[in-house]
Scaffold this motif. Structure first.
Motif, PDB file in Angstrom:
ATOM      1  N   LEU A 160       0.851  -1.196   0.000  1.00 44.81           N
ATOM      2  CA  LEU A 160       0.000   0.000   0.000  1.00 44.81           C
ATOM      3  C   LEU A 160       0.888   1.248   0.000  1.00 44.81           C
ATOM      4  O   LEU A 160       1.014   1.958   0.997  1.00 44.81           O
ATOM      5  N   VAL A 161       1.487   1.523  -1.146  1.00 45.47           N
ATOM      6  CA  VAL A 161       2.526   2.540  -1.263  1.00 45.47           C
ATOM      7  C   VAL A 161       2.008   3.933  -0.917  1.00 45.47           C
ATOM      8  O   VAL A 161       2.655   4.690  -0.180  1.00 45.47           O
ATOM      9  N   ALA A 162       0.848   4.299  -1.438  1.00 45.05           N
ATOM     10  CA  ALA A 162       0.316   5.647  -1.194  1.00 45.05           C
ATOM     11  C   ALA A 162       0.044   5.875   0.288  1.00 45.05           C
ATOM     12  O   ALA A 162       0.385   6.921   0.845  1.00 45.05           O
ATOM     13  N   ALA A 163      -0.574   4.887   0.930  1.00 41.93           N
ATOM     14  CA  ALA A 163      -0.882   5.021   2.357  1.00 41.93           C
ATOM     15  C   ALA A 163       0.397   5.110   3.183  1.00 41.93           C
ATOM     16  O   ALA A 163       0.511   5.923   4.104  1.00 41.93           O
ATOM     17  N   ARG A 164       1.391   4.283   2.840  1.00 44.86           N
ATOM     18  CA  ARG A 164       2.651   4.297   3.575  1.00 44.86           C
ATOM     19  C   ARG A 164       3.333   5.666   3.458  1.00 44.86           C
ATOM     20  O   ARG A 164       3.953   6.153   4.414  1.00 44.86           O
ATOM     21  N   SER A 165       3.217   6.281   2.295  1.00 42.78           N
ATOM     22  CA  SER A 165       3.803   7.611   2.100  1.00 42.78           C
ATOM     23  C   SER A 165       3.130   8.648   2.998  1.00 42.78           C
ATOM     24  O   SER A 165       3.801   9.509   3.584  1.00 42.78           O
ATOM     25  N   ILE A 166       1.817   8.550   3.117  1.00 42.13           N
ATOM     26  CA  ILE A 166       1.078   9.475   3.989  1.00 42.13           C
ATOM     27  C   ILE A 166       1.486   9.274   5.436  1.00 42.13           C
ATOM     28  O   ILE A 166       1.727  10.237   6.177  1.00 42.13           O
ATOM     29  N   TYR A 167       1.575   8.022   5.865  1.00 41.14           N
ATOM     30  CA  TYR A 167       1.955   7.745   7.250  1.00 41.14           C
ATOM     31  C   TYR A 167       3.356   8.276   7.554  1.00 41.14           C
ATOM     32  O   TYR A 167       3.595   8.877   8.607  1.00 41.14           O
ATOM     33  N   LYS A 168       4.275   8.051   6.630  1.00 41.76           N
ATOM     34  CA  LYS A 168       5.649   8.498   6.842  1.00 41.76           C
ATOM     35  C   LYS A 168       5.723  10.016   6.944  1.00 41.76           C
ATOM     36  O   LYS A 168       6.395  10.566   7.823  1.00 41.76           O
ATOM     37  N   SER A 169       5.014  10.721   6.056  1.00 44.03           N
ATOM     38  CA  SER A 169       5.041  12.185   6.082  1.00 44.03           C
ATOM     39  C   SER A 169       4.350  12.742   7.317  1.00 44.03           C
ATOM     40  O   SER A 169       4.614  13.873   7.725  1.00 44.03           O
ATOM     41  N   ALA A 170       3.464  11.934   7.926  1.00 45.08           N
ATOM     42  CA  ALA A 170       2.767  12.366   9.142  1.00 45.08           C
ATOM     43  C   ALA A 170       3.570  12.046  10.399  1.00 45.08           C
ATOM     44  O   ALA A 170       3.078  12.269  11.515  1.00 45.08           O
ATOM     45  N   GLY A 171       4.776  11.509  10.236  1.00 46.28           N
ATOM     46  CA  GLY A 171       5.636  11.278  11.384  1.00 46.28           C
ATOM     47  C   GLY A 171       5.665   9.861  11.920  1.00 46.28           C
ATOM     48  O   GLY A 171       6.322   9.584  12.931  1.00 46.28           O
ATOM     49  N   PHE A 172       4.941   8.952  11.274  1.00 47.98           N
ATOM     50  CA  PHE A 172       4.972   7.556  11.712  1.00 47.98           C
ATOM     51  C   PHE A 172       6.299   6.899  11.302  1.00 47.98           C
ATOM     52  O   PHE A 172       6.886   7.257  10.276  1.00 47.98           O
ATOM     53  N   GLU A 173       6.721   5.912  12.091  1.00 40.68           N
ATOM     54  CA  GLU A 173       7.924   5.153  11.786  1.00 40.68           C
ATOM     55  C   GLU A 173       7.592   3.666  11.758  1.00 40.68           C
ATOM     56  O   GLU A 173       6.821   3.172  12.588  1.00 40.68           O
ATOM     57  N   LEU A 174       8.184   2.975  10.805  1.00 38.87           N
ATOM     58  CA  LEU A 174       8.004   1.527  10.690  1.00 38.87           C
ATOM     59  C   LEU A 174       8.758   0.843  11.825  1.00 38.87           C
ATOM     60  O   LEU A 174       9.967   1.031  11.973  1.00 38.87           O
ATOM     61  N   VAL A 175       8.048   0.043  12.641  1.00 34.50           N
ATOM     62  CA  VAL A 175       8.679  -0.577  13.806  1.00 34.50           C
ATOM     63  C   VAL A 175       8.715  -2.104  13.728  1.00 34.50           C
ATOM     64  O   VAL A 175       9.465  -2.739  14.477  1.00 34.50           O
ATOM     65  N   ALA A 176       7.903  -2.704  12.830  1.00 39.87           N
ATOM     66  CA  ALA A 176       7.908  -4.166  12.738  1.00 39.87           C
ATOM     67  C   ALA A 176       7.280  -4.605  11.419  1.00 39.87           C
ATOM     68  O   ALA A 176       6.414  -3.923  10.874  1.00 39.87           O
ATOM     69  N   THR A 177       7.750  -5.735  10.910  1.00 38.91           N
ATOM     70  CA  THR A 177       7.172  -6.344   9.706  1.00 38.91           C
ATOM     71  C   THR A 177       6.935  -7.820   9.968  1.00 38.91           C
ATOM     72  O   THR A 177       7.645  -8.443  10.774  1.00 38.91           O
ATOM     73  N   GLN A 178       5.941  -8.394   9.270  1.00 43.57           N
ATOM     74  CA  GLN A 178       5.656  -9.816   9.436  1.00 43.57           C
ATOM     75  C   GLN A 178       4.961 -10.363   8.196  1.00 43.57           C
ATOM     76  O   GLN A 178       3.848  -9.930   7.855  1.00 43.57           O
ATOM     77  N   PRO A 179       5.586 -11.319   7.503  1.00 48.20           N
ATOM     78  CA  PRO A 179       4.931 -11.954   6.349  1.00 48.20           C
ATOM     79  C   PRO A 179       3.699 -12.735   6.813  1.00 48.20           C
ATOM     80  O   PRO A 179       3.692 -13.335   7.902  1.00 48.20           O
ATOM     81  N   HIS A 180       2.666 -12.725   5.994  1.00 51.87           N
ATOM     82  CA  HIS A 180       1.459 -13.481   6.327  1.00 51.87           C
ATOM     83  C   HIS A 180       0.681 -13.765   5.049  1.00 51.87           C
ATOM     84  O   HIS A 180       0.892 -13.110   4.011  1.00 51.87           O
ATOM     85  N   HIS A 181      -0.217 -14.729   5.117  1.00 53.20           N
ATOM     86  CA  HIS A 181      -1.094 -15.040   3.983  1.00 53.20           C
ATOM     87  C   HIS A 181      -2.513 -14.664   4.378  1.00 53.20           C
ATOM     88  O   HIS A 181      -3.107 -15.281   5.260  1.00 53.20           O
ATOM     89  N   SER A 182      -3.038 -13.633   3.738  1.00 44.91           N
ATOM     90  CA  SER A 182      -4.378 -13.148   4.049  1.00 44.91           C
ATOM     91  C   SER A 182      -5.038 -12.631   2.796  1.00 44.91           C
ATOM     92  O   SER A 182      -4.360 -12.196   1.849  1.00 44.91           O
ATOM     93  N   PHE A 183      -6.366 -12.688   2.775  1.00 52.05           N
ATOM     94  CA  PHE A 183      -7.168 -12.126   1.686  1.00 52.05           C
ATOM     95  C   PHE A 183      -6.812 -12.750   0.335  1.00 52.05           C
ATOM     96  O   PHE A 183      -6.934 -12.115  -0.711  1.00 52.05           O
ATOM     97  N   GLY A 184      -6.309 -14.001   0.384  1.00 50.01           N
ATOM     98  CA  GLY A 184      -5.976 -14.714  -0.835  1.00 50.01           C
ATOM     99  C   GLY A 184      -4.599 -14.436  -1.387  1.00 50.01           C
ATOM    100  O   GLY A 184      -4.291 -14.855  -2.514  1.00 50.01           O
ATOM    101  N   HIS A 185      -3.727 -13.747  -0.623  1.00 51.82           N
ATOM    102  CA  HIS A 185      -2.414 -13.363  -1.140  1.00 51.82           C
ATOM    103  C   HIS A 185      -1.346 -13.475  -0.054  1.00 51.82           C
ATOM    104  O   HIS A 185      -1.640 -13.401   1.149  1.00 51.82           O
ATOM    105  N   ASP A 186      -0.104 -13.653  -0.487  1.00 53.57           N
ATOM    106  CA  ASP A 186       1.043 -13.549   0.411  1.00 53.57           C
ATOM    107  C   ASP A 186       1.389 -12.064   0.561  1.00 53.57           C
ATOM    108  O   ASP A 186       1.670 -11.384  -0.434  1.00 53.57           O
TER     109      ASP A 186
END
Length: 309
Positions: free
Chosen positions: A273-299
């Protein structure tokens, strides 16, 4: 400027201004039952929501006389509510910050104001609270083009029917854009149902963005813990993208979290979700964790973003 053609409108606006000022109880220049005047309360509010702001900036923002503002600042400093230090670029100007005591004073003032408004709304017949806030949004939109969003975009509180709209639009948008299956729509439906069932107006909220009276976006503020708020279900319709709707919704959500006393905000999104991530980053949010998962029919790769408030 000639006023003959606006005589009726001028009289109506002045009458409304007198009524509204009287209704909010600020004729005595004190806000609620606090020890602060209206101007003092506005200064505290700005300091609570802006980092490292100068006295000059606050004066310009609020339209306060420099001498009057200087007296307010001196009074606050004497009471231990603020600290001030010369700006590095201009030592004639001062940078202001609330102390711990000042933040406590703001929290009490903010809670008192919220309680008074809630009491006023509680006395209104069903549906009138929504009419009131919609009318206020119209006044603000007409009189002032907001820096955070185009004048044609209005943010309002949720009302009956909005949850169904959110579920439908979220499900359709993610199916069309990313091929997600109907399990995502089921997840959104669960989130919306839980939001309505356990809705706490003092701690949670949903905002709907409108353009020309038509819904084009949404965002949810929900309680994670007593100190941590969660941003959920940010969505902007394709036809409204590029208007600043997403950024306006996120800014409103952050502001709403601060006003409700939260100290931190968290959110969960996906790496695609590139557009949303850009908004979050510009609003001061920082990425703190990632986790692969299979949901909604996709990896997918889920991401947790956070920021202090």
């Amino acid at each position: 400027m000639a006023i003959d053609g606006f005589a009726d409108q001028i009289a109506a606006i002045r009458a409304f201004n007198r009524f509204y000022t009287r209704k909010l109880g600020v004729l005595d220049q004190h806000l609620g039952r606090s020890p602060f005047s209206l101007s003092e309360a506005r200064v505290i509010y700005e300091l609570a929501h802006r980092d490292d702001v100068s006295a000059k900036e606050i004066g310009n923002e609020l339209g306060l006389d420099p001498g009057y503002l200087s007296r307010i600042v001196q009074n606050f400093e004497d009471k231990g509510l603020i600290t001030r230090r010369p700006l590095p670029v201009d030592r004639r100007q001062y940078q202001l910050s609330l102390t711990a005591k000042g933040r406590e004073a703001f929290a009490e003032l903010n809670l008192s104001s919220q309680n008074e408004v809630a009491a006023m709304l509680a006395r209104l017949p069903a549906g009138d609270a929504t009419r009131l806030t919609q009318a206020m949004a119209t006044i603000e939109t007409v009189l002032e083009q907001r820096r955070s969003q185009p004048a044609s975009v209005v943010l309002r509180s949720h009302r009956v029917g909005d949850m169904g709209w959110v579920i439908s639009k979220q499900g359709a948008a993610y199916a069309a854009d990313y091929g997600w299956d109907i399990s995502y729509e089921a997840l959104v439906a669960e989130i919306c149902a839980q939001f309505i069932k356990s809705y706490d107006a003092a701690r949670e909220h949903c905002w709907i963005a409108e353009v020309g009276g038509e819904p084009v976006g949404s965002i949810f503020l929900v309680k994670a813990t007593d100190e941590i708020a969660k941003l959920r279900l940010l969505q902007v319709e394709k036809k409204a993208r590029g208007l600043g709707v997403g950024r306006a919704l996120v800014e409103q959500c952050l502001q709403g979290a601060r006003e409700r006393g939260y100290k931190r905000m968290t959110l969960w999104t996906q790496s695609i979700l590139v557009a949303a991530r850009s908004i979050y980053k510009s609003a001061g949010f920082e990425l703190v964790a990632t986790q692969p998962h299979h949901s909604f029919g996709h990896d997918l790769v889920g991401e947790t973003w956070e920021r202090d408030l």
